[in-house]
Design a protein around this motif. Structure first.
Motif, PDB file in Angstrom:
ATOM      1  N   GLY A 220       0.862  -1.192   0.000  1.00 14.28           N
ATOM      2  CA  GLY A 220       0.000   0.000   0.000  1.00 14.28           C
ATOM      3  C   GLY A 220       0.881   1.219   0.000  1.00 14.28           C
ATOM      4  O   GLY A 220       2.119   1.122  -0.085  1.00 14.28           O
ATOM      5  N   ALA A 221       0.251   2.373   0.091  1.00 21.28           N
ATOM      6  CA  ALA A 221       1.026   3.612   0.107  1.00 21.28           C
ATOM      7  C   ALA A 221       0.296   4.662   0.924  1.00 21.28           C
ATOM      8  O   ALA A 221      -0.922   4.582   1.125  1.00 21.28           O
ATOM      9  CB  ALA A 221       1.250   4.115  -1.311  1.00 21.28           C
ATOM     10  N   LEU A 222       1.069   5.617   1.381  1.00 22.74           N
ATOM     11  CA  LEU A 222       0.500   6.798   2.041  1.00 22.74           C
ATOM     12  C   LEU A 222       1.052   8.027   1.336  1.00 22.74           C
ATOM     13  O   LEU A 222       2.275   8.191   1.208  1.00 22.74           O
ATOM     14  CB  LEU A 222       0.891   6.812   3.531  1.00 22.74           C
ATOM     15  N   TYR A 223       0.138   8.870   0.862  1.00 18.16           N
ATOM     16  CA  TYR A 223       0.537  10.173   0.317  1.00 18.16           C
ATOM     17  C   TYR A 223       0.657  11.133   1.503  1.00 18.16           C
ATOM     18  O   TYR A 223      -0.254  11.212   2.338  1.00 18.16           O
ATOM     19  CB  TYR A 223      -0.511  10.678  -0.689  1.00 18.16           C
ATOM     20  N   ILE A 224       1.781  11.837   1.567  1.00 19.64           N
ATOM     21  CA  ILE A 224       2.020  12.800   2.650  1.00 19.64           C
ATOM     22  C   ILE A 224       2.391  14.132   2.015  1.00 19.64           C
ATOM     23  O   ILE A 224       3.459  14.246   1.393  1.00 19.64           O
ATOM     24  CB  ILE A 224       3.174  12.325   3.579  1.00 19.64           C
ATOM     25  N   ARG A 225       1.542  15.129   2.141  1.00 17.14           N
ATOM     26  CA  ARG A 225       1.794  16.432   1.507  1.00 17.14           C
ATOM     27  C   ARG A 225       3.168  16.978   1.930  1.00 17.14           C
ATOM     28  O   ARG A 225       3.502  16.969   3.112  1.00 17.14           O
ATOM     29  CB  ARG A 225       0.692  17.420   1.915  1.00 17.14           C
ATOM     30  N   ARG A 226       3.919  17.453   0.939  1.00 12.83           N
ATOM     31  CA  ARG A 226       5.287  17.876   1.214  1.00 12.83           C
ATOM     32  C   ARG A 226       5.381  19.349   1.593  1.00 12.83           C
ATOM     33  O   ARG A 226       6.225  19.762   2.349  1.00 12.83           O
ATOM     34  CB  ARG A 226       6.148  17.607  -0.019  1.00 12.83           C
ATOM     35  N   LYS A 227       4.498  20.171   0.992  1.00 11.00           N
ATOM     36  CA  LYS A 227       4.566  21.598   1.362  1.00 11.00           C
ATOM     37  C   LYS A 227       3.186  22.253   1.343  1.00 11.00           C
ATOM     38  O   LYS A 227       2.240  21.721   0.773  1.00 11.00           O
ATOM     39  CB  LYS A 227       5.538  22.355   0.464  1.00 11.00           C
ATOM     40  N   SER A 228       3.159  23.417   1.972  1.00 12.43           N
ATOM     41  CA  SER A 228       1.952  24.269   2.117  1.00 12.43           C
ATOM     42  C   SER A 228       0.737  23.521   2.657  1.00 12.43           C
ATOM     43  O   SER A 228      -0.273  23.491   1.964  1.00 12.43           O
ATOM     44  CB  SER A 228       1.561  24.938   0.805  1.00 12.43           C
ATOM     45  N   PRO A 229       0.758  23.020   3.870  1.00  9.02           N
ATOM     46  CA  PRO A 229       1.899  22.910   4.768  1.00  9.02           C
ATOM     47  C   PRO A 229       2.585  21.554   4.616  1.00  9.02           C
ATOM     48  O   PRO A 229       1.945  20.602   4.184  1.00  9.02           O
ATOM     49  CB  PRO A 229       1.217  22.977   6.147  1.00  9.02           C
ATOM     50  N   PRO A 230       3.880  21.470   4.988  1.00  8.50           N
ATOM     51  CA  PRO A 230       4.512  20.144   5.001  1.00  8.50           C
ATOM     52  C   PRO A 230       3.968  19.341   6.180  1.00  8.50           C
ATOM     53  O   PRO A 230       3.813  19.886   7.267  1.00  8.50           O
ATOM     54  CB  PRO A 230       6.004  20.456   5.207  1.00  8.50           C
ATOM     55  N   ILE A 231       3.652  18.071   5.960  1.00  7.43           N
ATOM     56  CA  ILE A 231       3.092  17.250   7.036  1.00  7.43           C
ATOM     57  C   ILE A 231       4.202  16.376   7.615  1.00  7.43           C
ATOM     58  O   ILE A 231       4.907  15.700   6.860  1.00  7.43           O
ATOM     59  CB  ILE A 231       1.959  16.342   6.506  1.00  7.43           C
ATOM     60  N   ARG A 232       4.330  16.404   8.913  1.00 10.08           N
ATOM     61  CA  ARG A 232       5.365  15.602   9.584  1.00 10.08           C
ATOM     62  C   ARG A 232       4.705  14.522  10.428  1.00 10.08           C
ATOM     63  O   ARG A 232       3.781  14.803  11.185  1.00 10.08           O
ATOM     64  CB  ARG A 232       6.226  16.476  10.500  1.00 10.08           C
ATOM     65  N   LEU A 233       5.216  13.293  10.279  1.00  8.23           N
ATOM     66  CA  LEU A 233       4.681  12.165  11.037  1.00  8.23           C
ATOM     67  C   LEU A 233       5.800  11.506  11.830  1.00  8.23           C
ATOM     68  O   LEU A 233       6.963  11.556  11.426  1.00  8.23           O
ATOM     69  CB  LEU A 233       4.077  11.116  10.082  1.00  8.23           C
ATOM     70  N   GLN A 234       5.401  10.855  12.897  1.00  9.55           N
ATOM     71  CA  GLN A 234       6.345  10.045  13.677  1.00  9.55           C
ATOM     72  C   GLN A 234       6.252   8.632  13.134  1.00  9.55           C
ATOM     73  O   GLN A 234       5.145   8.108  12.994  1.00  9.55           O
ATOM     74  CB  GLN A 234       5.879  10.077  15.137  1.00  9.55           C
ATOM     75  N   PRO A 235       7.400   7.991  12.798  1.00  5.48           N
ATOM     76  CA  PRO A 235       7.284   6.605  12.290  1.00  5.48           C
ATOM     77  C   PRO A 235       6.704   5.665  13.341  1.00  5.48           C
ATOM     78  O   PRO A 235       6.877   5.893  14.536  1.00  5.48           O
ATOM     79  CB  PRO A 235       8.730   6.225  11.966  1.00  5.48           C
ATOM     80  N   LEU A 236       6.019   4.620  12.873  1.00  9.49           N
ATOM     81  CA  LEU A 236       5.512   3.595  13.796  1.00  9.49           C
ATOM     82  C   LEU A 236       6.460   2.398  13.815  1.00  9.49           C
ATOM     83  O   LEU A 236       6.404   1.572  14.709  1.00  9.49           O
ATOM     84  CB  LEU A 236       4.116   3.117  13.368  1.00  9.49           C
TER      85      LEU A 236
END
Ligand SMILES: Cc1ncc(COP(=O)(O)O)c(C=O)c1O
Length: 401
Positions: A220-236
């Protein structure tokens, strides 16, 4: 005995033989580790992964750098929700808003977060009296729940039981207008079926997987917006630091190559496939309705809303057969592979929370079945399925009276 006619394509789909062919060399001739780039085996694997990432990202209007590979949509949803919460663990902005009809892969992580002091609000969906909007999240309720403390709104694009499609672009504008809330969507059932562009939808995070669109399971995949705003996640998952440290683990190169081929085919063939699915579904529904006039569709009739967006997935039927238990109906139609709800909730033998949220009582929920078609179904199968269902319903009703 011949194998049952497969009508459970919301659970999973047959892998397209062209996808199998694309994956083939990566099991044997090109078996390198995409992380071992000190030699040609590794660089060939890495190139295949990056080319697949590009294909998949382009198919959803994203940049390849915005895509992280996971084991499937369950993991993508968990990473999106729990990864964001972990990142904001010390913040006062910690409210999550979602919808009562979400998949358990969203509801269960949210439940876990609720237990850790992240307030979770589940919005209801519109009732039957809303007509074409039956099953859609209440757009009047959403703004009343959005506050400066809302961290994320998570609304699936298309439902896995009813196929109901949520008005995501409208939800995104409500989020932007009323708070700084981020928006996540579980697009697992929609991907490949709806033309989908993350910029147009204006979502920050989007989960999907390959096995619902004739690709392999386990990717599978997860799209994570890179800018405006950049989204930051903590790895699991921590380890070798693959996928920019967000999802460690050796990449399953053949599955990734198959995922890309599946999405490419779905995109190239979308309009012809949609047309065919529409014909198959109409045929099946007409035949069932003419044999059993008292059965009804859970959710809105197929069609378009006022903005031209489809109301539900073209390949979905969720049908109520009054006076008949769905489980008994399935037992009496061994020639058909159908389902009484989500395959992924088989560990929860409670009546479908999705149909309950649509306003059905327990009896109505128990008398409902989900049918999901694919382009691999034949028109004759629709006739066969309708007559088997009609005969079984008649038999069960006669037995009851
Ligand atoms: C809407 C939705 N989300 C998530 C999932 C889980 O996906 P996966 O099997 O790729 O983990 C499914 C699978 O049924 C689904 O239909």
């Amino acid at each position: 005995m011949p194998r049952p006619i497969y009508l459970d394509n919301h659970a999973t789909t047959q892998v397209d033989p062209r996808v199998v062919a694309a994956m083939e060399p990566y099991w044997t001739e090109q078996f390198g580790n995409a992380g071992s780039t000190s030699h040609a085996w590794g660089t060939a694997a890495r190139d295949a992964v990056e080319s697949a990432r590009e294909t998949i990202a382009r198919a959803i209007g994203a940049d390849p750098s915005e895509l992280i590979f996971t084991s499937g949509a369950t993991e993508s949803n968990n990473l999106a929700l729990r990864g964001l919460a972990e990142r904001h663990a010390a913040s006062s902005r910690r409210q999550f808003i979602s919808v009562a009809t979400e998949h358990r892969a969203v509801l269960d992580p949210l439940q876990r977060l609720a237990g850790r002091d992240f307030p979770v609000t589940l919005l209801p969906v519109e009732p039957r009296s809303a007509g074409a909007h039956w099953g859609r999240v209440s757009l009047t309720q959403l703004p009343t729940q959005l506050t400066a403390d809302t961290l994320l709104v998570s609304v699936m694009l298309a439902n896995n039981e009813t196929g109901v499609i949520q008005p995501l672009a409208q939800i995104a504008s409500l989020c932007r207008a009323n708070s700084d809330a981020l928006l996540h969507t579980d697009a697992t059932q929609a991907i490949g079926k709806l033309a989908l562009d993350v910029r147009q939808l204006d979502v920050d995070l989007l989960s999907f997987s390959a096995h619902k669109l004739h690709g392999p399971k386990g990717i599978g995949a997860l799209y994570i917006r890179r800018k405006s705003p950049p989204i930051r996640l903590q790895p699991l998952i921590d380890g070798g630091g693959q996928e920019k440290g967000l999802r460690s683990g050796t990449l399953p190169v053949p599955l990734i190559v198959g995922f890309a081929r599946a999405i490419e085919l779905a995109q190239q063939e979308r309009s012809a496939t949609q047309q065919r699915l529409d014909e198959l579904r109409q045929r099946l529904w007409q035949q069932i309705q003419s044999a059993l006039p008292d059965c009804s569709l859970n959710g809105p009739a197929h069609g378009l809303d006022e903005t031209g967006q489809p109301l539900r997935l073209v390949n979905n039927l969720n049908i109520q057969f009054p006076g008949v238990e769905g489980a008994s109906l399935m037992l009496h139609t061994p020639e058909l592979a159908m389902s009484s709800g989500s395959a992924c909730t088989s560990a929860h033998p409670t009546p479908s929370h999705v149909l309950r949220a649509l306003g059905l009582d327990d009896d109505a929920v128990r008398s409902s079945l989900r049918l999901g078609l694919s382009q691999f179904n034949a028109m004759e199968e629709m006739d066969e399925a309708a007559s088997r269902i009609a005969a079984a319903v008649a038999h069960l009703r006669a037995f009851k009276s």
